[in-house]
Write a protein that holds these residues in place. Structure first.
Motif, short mmCIF file in Angstrom:
data_model
loop_
_atom_site.label_atom_id
_atom_site.label_comp_id
_atom_site.label_asym_id
_atom_site.label_seq_id
_atom_site.Cartn_x
_atom_site.Cartn_y
_atom_site.Cartn_z
N GLY A 112 0.79 -1.22 0.00
CA GLY A 112 0.00 0.00 0.00
C GLY A 112 0.82 1.27 0.00
O GLY A 112 0.27 2.37 -0.05
N GLY A 151 2.97 2.15 -2.35
CA GLY A 151 3.19 2.71 -3.68
C GLY A 151 4.13 1.93 -4.56
O GLY A 151 4.72 2.48 -5.49
N VAL A 192 -2.37 5.92 7.10
CA VAL A 192 -2.51 6.11 5.66
C VAL A 192 -2.65 4.78 4.94
O VAL A 192 -3.44 4.63 4.01
N LEU A 193 -1.88 3.77 5.37
CA LEU A 193 -1.98 2.47 4.73
C LEU A 193 -3.37 1.86 4.91
O LEU A 193 -3.93 1.29 3.97
N ARG A 226 -6.13 3.50 5.31
CA ARG A 226 -7.05 4.27 4.46
C ARG A 226 -6.92 3.86 2.99
O ARG A 226 -7.93 3.75 2.27
N ARG A 227 -5.72 3.59 2.54
CA ARG A 227 -5.52 3.17 1.15
C ARG A 227 -6.13 1.80 0.88
O ARG A 227 -6.75 1.58 -0.15
N SER A 255 -9.85 2.16 0.71
CA SER A 255 -10.34 2.85 -0.49
C SER A 255 -10.43 1.92 -1.70
O SER A 255 -11.27 2.12 -2.58
N THR A 267 5.91 7.66 1.68
CA THR A 267 4.87 8.15 0.78
C THR A 267 3.63 8.64 1.53
O THR A 267 2.59 8.87 0.92
N THR A 268 3.73 8.80 2.84
CA THR A 268 2.57 9.19 3.65
C THR A 268 1.87 10.41 3.08
O THR A 268 0.64 10.45 2.98
N ASN A 300 0.92 11.94 -3.20
CA ASN A 300 -0.05 11.28 -4.08
C ASN A 300 0.72 10.52 -5.15
O ASN A 300 1.96 10.56 -5.19
N ILE A 301 0.01 9.82 -6.04
CA ILE A 301 0.71 8.96 -7.00
C ILE A 301 1.59 9.77 -7.95
O ILE A 301 2.65 9.30 -8.37
#
Length: 293
Positions: free
Chosen positions: A20, A22, A102-103, A105-106, A109, A146-147, A150-151
């Motif tokens: 997650g 990236g 964040v992980l 949440r990803r 999603s 990567t917290t 964005n991509i």
């Protein structure tokens, strides 16, 4: 056995880290930089992969292998395998990380479970993974958090880290075309040069093209021609710079006239010449309809 004048093996990058964080985005960015990327490779397959790169030589100058916990128990061998391969090789380990919050949440999603979640929660899987990758993180050559990325920002970060010095970050194709043959379908921007007089109606120019000096001189001598080209090139500079910031690797600027033989060809060549000095941009020219009747 290598000969005295043999070139050293190419660079190898192991891409790993938290699920997650990236890895897919990083792998795609590396592919755009002409790295040969192998996804979900068991650590035990790294040595055969490196042997393949040595055999392939310049055909595989840069290889990236994505190795992570999807490899299940095989993943535990990564630290030992990576250490054994470092001798005599240009090998680096990229570790991608992000905060637990964040992980979670990803994963929520995309509505997918964590690979180590089992019967527990996403956070349970993240905690198990952190235990497994702790030793790898400690020995990684590059760590990217990567917290807060964005991509697009992550891809840009990968480009900054792993592109060759002086390598173009964006390629723009300036394409001439004829409106009577239809608009190109794969373009980002379109300019219409039909506001200039058409050399087609000049008997001594009709059979020539915009690649030839008589047509070029005629087109550029027309009122507004040079002014438009200069202004359009100036307007495109911030666009191309923005494409680089957003990690858009390719774009097409189409320049049209009636038949794609005279005005658009001259303009495409002139525009490409002016864009050639934009930092980080490689410029190509394509004449789609030149030579058509």
């Amino acid at each position: 056995m290598a000969t005295p004048d043999a070139k050293p093996p190419g660079e190898v990058l192991i891409v790993t880290g938290m699920s997650g964080a990236g890895r897919t985005t990083a792998a795609n960015a590396l592919e755009d930089l002409d790295w040969y990327v192998v996804d979900n490779l068991p650590p035990q397959m790294l040595r055969p992969l490196l042997e393949l790169t040595e055999f392939a030589g310049e055909a595989l100058p840069k290889v990236a292998a994505v190795v992570d916990v999807r490899g299940r128990d095989l993943f535990r061998e990564l630290p030992a395998v990576a250490q054994s391969l470092r001798g005599g090789r240009q090998l680096r380990v990229l570790f991608l990380d992000a905060s637990d919050e964040v992980l979670v949440r990803r994963f929520e999603s995309v509505r997918r479970p964590h690979p180590l979640q089992g019967e527990g929660t996403i956070l349970d899987g993240i905690r198990r993974e952190r235990e497994r990758v702790a030793i790898i993180r400690e020995s990684a050559d590059v760590i990217v958090d990567t917290t807060n990325l964005n991509i697009h920002q992550l891809a840009t970060r990968i480009v900054d880290l792993f592109s060759e010095d002086g390598a173009a970050r964006h390629t723009v194709t300036v394409m001439s075309f004829g409106f009577k043959y239809g608009l190109p379908t794969d373009v980002d921007l379109v300019a219409d040069m039909r506001f200039l007089p058409n050399p087609f109606w000049i008997p001594e120019l009709k059979a020539h093209t915009g690649e030839e000096k008589p047509v070029r001189d005629y087109v550029l001598s027309q009122t507004g021609a040079v002014e438009f080209i200069d202004a359009y090139a100036l307007a495109l500079r911030p666009v191309l710079e923005g494409y680089q910031r957003e990690n858009k690797r390719h774009s097409v600027v189409a320049v049209g006239c009636t038949g794609g033989k005279h005005r658009s060809v001259v303009t495409a060549l002139e525009l490409a010449d002016r864009l050639a000095d934009v930092p980080g941009v490689a410029v190509r020219v394509k004449h789609r309809d030149l030579g058509r009747e």
